[in-house]
Scaffold this active site. Structure first.
Site, PDB file in Angstrom:
ATOM      1  N   ASN A 284      34.336  42.187  47.180  1.00 39.65           N
ATOM      2  CA  ASN A 284      35.010  40.892  47.236  1.00 39.65           C
ATOM      3  C   ASN A 284      35.886  40.821  48.465  1.00 39.65           C
ATOM      4  O   ASN A 284      36.447  41.824  48.917  1.00 39.65           O
ATOM      5  CB  ASN A 284      35.828  40.639  45.964  1.00 39.65           C
ATOM      6  CG  ASN A 284      37.250  41.157  46.070  1.00 39.65           C
ATOM      7  OD1 ASN A 284      38.127  40.501  46.653  1.00 39.65           O
ATOM      8  ND2 ASN A 284      37.492  42.349  45.539  1.00 39.65           N
TER       9      ASN A 284
ATOM     10  N   CYS B 106      45.661  45.524  50.072  1.00 39.27           N
ATOM     11  CA  CYS B 106      44.561  44.558  50.080  1.00 39.27           C
ATOM     12  C   CYS B 106      43.743  44.718  51.356  1.00 39.27           C
ATOM     13  O   CYS B 106      44.260  44.579  52.453  1.00 39.27           O
ATOM     14  CB  CYS B 106      45.049  43.135  49.980  1.00 39.27           C
ATOM     15  SG  CYS B 106      43.658  41.991  49.933  1.00 39.27           S
TER      16      CYS B 106
ATOM     17  N   GLY C 291      40.110  51.506  38.390  1.00 41.79           N
ATOM     18  CA  GLY C 291      38.858  51.684  39.106  1.00 41.79           C
ATOM     19  C   GLY C 291      37.681  51.904  38.178  1.00 41.79           C
ATOM     20  O   GLY C 291      37.547  52.969  37.581  1.00 41.79           O
TER      21      GLY C 291
ATOM     22  N   LYS D 118      47.565  37.786  39.600  1.00 38.88           N
ATOM     23  CA  LYS D 118      47.030  37.708  40.952  1.00 38.88           C
ATOM     24  C   LYS D 118      48.146  37.991  41.951  1.00 38.88           C
ATOM     25  O   LYS D 118      49.310  37.714  41.654  1.00 38.88           O
ATOM     26  CB  LYS D 118      46.627  36.233  41.134  1.00 38.88           C
ATOM     27  CG  LYS D 118      45.357  35.965  41.841  1.00 38.88           C
ATOM     28  CD  LYS D 118      45.139  34.455  41.852  1.00 38.88           C
ATOM     29  CE  LYS D 118      43.927  34.172  41.033  1.00 38.88           C
ATOM     30  NZ  LYS D 118      42.986  33.250  41.524  1.00 38.88           N
TER      31      LYS D 118
END
Ligand code: FAD
Ligand code: FMN
Ligand code: FES
Lengths: 267, 307
Positions: free
Chosen positions: B70, B132, B245, B46
């Site tokens: 998300n 992000c 992806g 993460k």
């Protein structure tokens, strides 16, 4: 939670039955999962035949039978996923992942009041059956929109569980909200106030319940829902705010069962 | 004959090309009951930030046709807890561990790398999340500007000799330009792509579904878009590329490798089938044996485009 063990396995659908116009029941033979399951826990289901719908759907354990090894789900038609599940037939393959999450801490309590709203009754049936089997006498207070939505009430009566039903439109039982029914019961019979409340339903119901329980200084546990991707603490997707809104809990790991005062149910 | 699945990312050799993508594999330990982690080429953690982040308000995710959106908001334990609580598990693993790093300013990226550099014997390298879409500050803001990508990559290059992977956003018109900037600034490897920005609407409530309004799109429908980005990068840079992806099967991996990826990362698929990463490694092995491919590196960039 002790001895947490999560199992990932393919299972064939053993039985499917419609219980009313929008609720159906699925049964699988999955003894390994059953052995590790406790009331309040859930399973993440998907059809391995397709990536559309993509994510697993979290479903509470509705009933299970340790001797025979079957597990059941009570499912309400909502969208694509629950629609697809409803179109399957015995023999079709599913992928089950679980049991996931924590469970209702019922073992050491004297009396339980199990408050369910709509499809929220699903985990409470498992809980009621376990409690009754161990000699406890839970009281069930369930709310539905109308008589048409009624589900599992006769089954619970057959188990000698004390059950009260409320409907929004008054077409069956008490005319009004399940929380009003509970408030009335607590008002009329003070002895019921030493029970612990276990609840599952829409957030507004839980918020109202929390207030009622606080009035009578009652213990209460709530089972919550959240959109989930993984179901086992890896994606951080299933967040609910803590009561003070300073942090988030993960419904799949810290819940789905939360103690009163833990979470913020929204205004 | 057992096919050789090993690949190189710069100086770093991986047993096979299959890694797990940041944010979809927790800190590794969450998956140990489903996956033999040492069968993987590597795992990417993460995103780690200097301080813990609680993340965005719910809903944080929603399924949409072809994938999901998300907006987790880089929820993570922060670098100190990462070192004290997550590193001990990770450092026991035999597969390569890559720590993904994010921040809101160049300074924040530097501080995480500087802190991790003290314990970096335990892992193979860093992946820098410049992409992000779900935090207001940093991340994507730098990540969209080639000048900023150059600046941040050079700054971090000075702090470590470990493998430096720069993770790129697809939310730009020219990803090649970003890749080139990262390469010129000393980045060892590129990874692409992060998620595409998307929006889901609840018509009844007349509200966005996600608490953050927009979110990042990932999942099966991302694959063809990602492949085109890899193709663009492949034709622009010379450093290795990790393809990401919509990868769900070994065939998807092969597509990325043919187009030019040296390795891949599995993301959303880990949620759908928690053991998929290991299964893909096995299937790649079978595929190579079945097709007399002795070294999987033969496939990299071997797409035939003359007709
Ligand atoms: C711990 C837990 C236990 C649950 N137990 C039951 C149960 O026993 N019986 C039952 O009928 N339902 C239960 N639900 C709700 C059930 O998961 C959703 O109704 C279902 O996911 C809807 O999927 P769909 O594709 O039909 O709907 P869609 O609206 O098309 O789903 C779109 C996306 O949103 C998610 N989603 C939509 N509604 C919900 C919701 N209420 N909760 C969580 N995710 C949602 C879906 O999983 C999917 O990812 C439970 C949810 C949780 C979190
Ligand atoms: C829930 C979720 C969380 C993610 N978190 C991060 C993150 O913290 N850092 C990062 O660099 N990428 C993050 N990503 C992006 C993935 O690493 C990957 O680039 C993207 O999902 C595309 O791959 P996929 O289609 O295989 O999922 C996240 C993706 C998802 C779905
Ligand atoms: S659903 Fe992934 S962390 Fe809870």
């Amino acid at each position: 939670m002790t001895g947490r063990k999560r199992i990932l396995q393919n299972c064939e659908l053993a039985e499917k039955e419609w219980l009313n116009a929008s609720y159906y029941r699925l049964r699988f033979y999955a003894p390994e999962i059953v052995k590790n399951s406790h009331p309040g826990q859930f399973i993440n289901l998907r059809s391995p035949e397709t990536l559309d719908p993509l994510l697993r759907r979290p479903l509470s354990i509705f009933r299970c039978n340790g001797e025979k090894g079957w597990i059941e789900f009570l499912i309400k038609l909502v969208g694509r996923g629950t629609q697809l599940f409803s179109q399957t037939k015995p023999g079709d393959r599913f992928s089950l992942l679980g049991p996931l999450g924590n469970s209702f801490p019922w073992q050491n309590i004297k009396n339980g009041i199990l408050v369910g709203g709509g499809i929220g009754i699903a985990p409470l049936v498992f809980l009621a059956e376990e409690m009754i089997q161990s000699g406890k006498k839970p009281t069930l207070i369930w709310g539905f929109q109308s008589k048409e939505e009624l589900c599992c009430v006769d089954k619970m009566k057959a188990l000698q569980a004390g059950i009260h039903v409320a409907t929004d439109d008054g077409s069956y039982g008490f005319h009004g909200l399940v929380t009003e029914k509970l408030a009335r019961l607590l008002h009329e019979s003070p002895e019921s106030r030493d029970a612990t409340v276990f609840a599952c339903g829409p957030n507004p119901m839980m918020a109202a319940l929390e207030k009622i329980c606080a009035n009578y200084f009652m213990e209460a546990y709530f089972s919550l829902e959240a959109h989930m991707a993984c179901g086992f603490g890896a994606c951080a997707g299933c967040a609910v705010p803590s009561h003070d809104r300073k942090k988030y809990y993960l419904v799949c790991e810290d819940g789905p069962v939360f103690h009163k005062g833990d979470v913020y149910f929204g205004s | 004959m057992v096919p050789d699945l090993s690949i190189n990312l710069g100086k770093t050799k991986l047993d096979n090309p299959v890694l797990t993508a940041s944010g979809t594999f927790g800190y590794g330990e969450e998956f140990q009951e489903f996956v033999n982690l040492n069968r993987l080429g590597g795992i990417v953690t993460k995103s780690i930030t200097p301080r813990p982040r609680i993340g965005n308000p719910p809903h944080r995710l929603v399924e949409v046709p072809g994938g999901m959106l998300n907006a987790i908001g880089l929820a993570n334990v922060g670098v100190e807890k990462f070192i004290s609580e997550k590193m001990p598990f990770l450092s026991e693993l035999k597969c390569k561990v890559i720590v993904n790093v994010a921040g809101e300013s160049i300074n924040e990226y530097e501080s995480v790398i500087a802190r991790l550099a003290e314990v970096e014997d335990h892992f193979a390298g860093y992946e820098i999340n410049l992409s992000c879409p779900n935090v207001k500050e940093g991340g994507l803001t730098f990540g969209k500007d080639a000048g900023q990508v150059f600046k941040i990559t050079s700054a971090l290059r000075k702090l470590t000799d470990k493998m430096l992977i720069i993770k790129l956003t697809p939310n730009v018109s020219d990803i090649g330009e970003l890749g080139l900037a990262a390469q010129e600034a000393g980045g060892d490897v590129l990874s692409a792509i992060n998620t595409f920005v998307g929006l889901a609407v609840n018509v009844e409530k007349r509200r966005p579904v996600l608490g953050n309004i927009t979110g990042g799109f990932s999942g099966p429908a991302l694959k063809s878009l990602a492949l085109a980005k890899i193709w663009e990068l492949k034709n622009t840079v010379s450093i290795p590329i990790i393809g990401i992806g919509g990868i769900f099967t070994h065939k998807d991996v092969l597509e990325f490798m043919l187009v030019g990826a040296s390795a891949v990362q599995i993301g959303t698929a880990n949620f759908v089938e928690p053991d998929v990463s290991q299964k893909i490694v096995g299937d790649l092995e079978k595929y190579c044996s079945g097709h007399q491919i002795s070294q999987i590196t033969e496939l990299i960039g071997s797409l035939e485009t003359r007709f």
